[in-house]
Design an enzyme around this catalytic site. Sequence first.
Site, mmCIF file in Angstrom:
data_model
loop_
_atom_site.group_PDB
_atom_site.id
_atom_site.type_symbol
_atom_site.label_atom_id
_atom_site.label_comp_id
_atom_site.label_asym_id
_atom_site.label_seq_id
_atom_site.Cartn_x
_atom_site.Cartn_y
_atom_site.Cartn_z
ATOM 1 N N ASP A 45 0.842 -1.201 0.000
ATOM 2 C CA ASP A 45 0.000 0.000 0.000
ATOM 3 C C ASP A 45 0.877 1.251 0.000
ATOM 4 O O ASP A 45 0.380 2.376 -0.088
ATOM 5 C CB ASP A 45 -1.017 -0.007 1.156
ATOM 6 C CG ASP A 45 -0.375 -0.078 2.518
ATOM 7 O OD1 ASP A 45 0.864 -0.251 2.596
ATOM 8 O OD2 ASP A 45 -1.103 0.029 3.522
ATOM 9 N N SER A 46 2.204 1.048 0.016
ATOM 10 C CA SER A 46 3.143 2.151 -0.227
ATOM 11 C C SER A 46 2.914 2.720 -1.623
ATOM 12 O O SER A 46 3.440 3.785 -1.947
ATOM 13 C CB SER A 46 4.590 1.675 -0.081
ATOM 14 O OG SER A 46 4.809 0.509 -0.857
ATOM 15 N N ASP A 84 -0.970 -6.055 -0.193
ATOM 16 C CA ASP A 84 -1.370 -5.458 1.086
ATOM 17 C C ASP A 84 -2.878 -5.288 1.175
ATOM 18 O O ASP A 84 -3.519 -4.854 0.210
ATOM 19 C CB ASP A 84 -0.752 -4.064 1.218
ATOM 20 C CG ASP A 84 0.474 -4.065 2.096
ATOM 21 O OD1 ASP A 84 0.578 -4.927 2.990
ATOM 22 O OD2 ASP A 84 1.343 -3.190 1.878
ATOM 23 N N LYS A 114 -1.192 -9.345 2.841
ATOM 24 C CA LYS A 114 -0.438 -8.908 4.025
ATOM 25 C C LYS A 114 -1.314 -7.982 4.857
ATOM 26 O O LYS A 114 -2.013 -7.127 4.305
ATOM 27 C CB LYS A 114 0.854 -8.197 3.609
ATOM 28 C CG LYS A 114 1.655 -7.675 4.796
ATOM 29 C CD LYS A 114 3.060 -7.314 4.435
ATOM 30 C CE LYS A 114 3.255 -5.970 3.779
ATOM 31 N NZ LYS A 114 2.736 -4.816 4.564
ATOM 32 N N GLU A 116 -1.387 -5.537 8.502
ATOM 33 C CA GLU A 116 -0.641 -4.907 9.587
ATOM 34 C C GLU A 116 -1.314 -5.197 10.928
ATOM 35 O O GLU A 116 -2.544 -5.102 11.033
ATOM 36 C CB GLU A 116 -0.569 -3.385 9.361
ATOM 37 C CG GLU A 116 0.226 -3.018 8.122
ATOM 38 C CD GLU A 116 0.427 -1.517 7.948
ATOM 39 O OE1 GLU A 116 0.095 -0.747 8.877
ATOM 40 O OE2 GLU A 116 0.924 -1.117 6.879
ATOM 41 N N GLU A 183 9.216 -4.170 10.444
ATOM 42 C CA GLU A 183 9.671 -2.872 9.910
ATOM 43 C C GLU A 183 10.201 -1.962 11.011
ATOM 44 O O GLU A 183 9.529 -1.743 12.040
ATOM 45 C CB GLU A 183 8.494 -2.183 9.171
ATOM 46 C CG GLU A 183 8.897 -0.846 8.580
ATOM 47 C CD GLU A 183 7.917 -0.296 7.550
ATOM 48 O OE1 GLU A 183 6.956 -1.005 7.178
ATOM 49 O OE2 GLU A 183 8.120 0.847 7.122
HETATM 50 O O1 KIV Z 1 3.554 -1.168 1.641
HETATM 51 C C1 KIV Z 1 4.745 -1.523 1.663
HETATM 52 O O2 KIV Z 1 5.544 -1.198 0.778
HETATM 53 C C2 KIV Z 1 5.187 -2.338 2.760
HETATM 54 C C3 KIV Z 1 6.661 -2.550 2.878
HETATM 55 C C4 KIV Z 1 7.283 -1.398 3.535
HETATM 56 C C5 KIV Z 1 6.987 -3.820 3.552
HETATM 57 O O3 KIV Z 1 4.421 -2.769 3.552
#
Ligand code: KIV
Length: 266
Positions: A45-46, A84, A114, A116, A183
């Site tokens: 989600d970056s 994510d 993924k 969080e 992280e």
């Molecule tokens: O969204 C992302 O890029 C991440 C990485 C920093 C692991 O979760």
Amino acid sequence: MNKKTVATILNKKLANEKVTMLTCYDYVMAKLVTSEDVDMLLVGDSVGNVKLGYENTLPVTVEDMIYHTKSVKRGNSGALLVTDMPFMSYEISVEAAVRNAGRIVKEGGAEAVKIEGGVDVLEQVNAIVNTKIPVVGHLGLTPQSINQFGGFKVQGKTEYSQKKLIADARALEKAGAFAIVLEAVPEELGKEVTGCLKISTIGIGAGRFCDGQVLVIDDMIGMSTDFMPKFVKKYANVGEIIKTAVKNYVEEVKGGKFPQEENTYK
Ligand code: KIV
């Protein structure tokens, strides 16, 4: 290249082999990155920061994640494709978490999701795994908690937060996660968590002793103009190459040097 699966990642821990992961947001980059045998692609989600220009990851939607996952999927040759779950796609209820994870797999083509969080999202992790969707956990500096943390700060510095992170990691493993991203935590904590799990830890700013590493692709190839944390290593300066190419193009068009005869049709 051999197709990487969840079993590949689990076996790497047993064989003491490092896991490689990079973020990826589109078809072209997926083709380039997976030509070099990366184990896992993360549609992070970056994407909100590095591709959509948001200040943080909070505005990213399930639709954004599906759109980018579809693009990456078409260019991926062999990496395990993880996407994510964005902010507010899994927190409200277990049902919403399962539905959104299902959409990301069914519509986007992700092979795992993924999430969080630790003990707070255990029910969601368990329910998603029970629907046969593999889950990667994410602990430490979890960017979706930015407003709670008050900024992008190293986590796990106090004894309490260290104990909590270890308990969260153990609980995620028990709930069925097959790997955990760690992280921005002190190296010693990364080492300790790695030592007490049977599943792989994938570090980003979590030191040298994690089972694998992940970086944001735009950061590691020098495409990002934003603040760069200490844990990033720049392997190339693609941003500068692009700027030079554009500068030369503009100069040549203005000066009548481009196009030349060889660029024209007879
Ligand atoms: O969204 C992302 O890029 C991440 C990485 C920093 C692991 O979760």
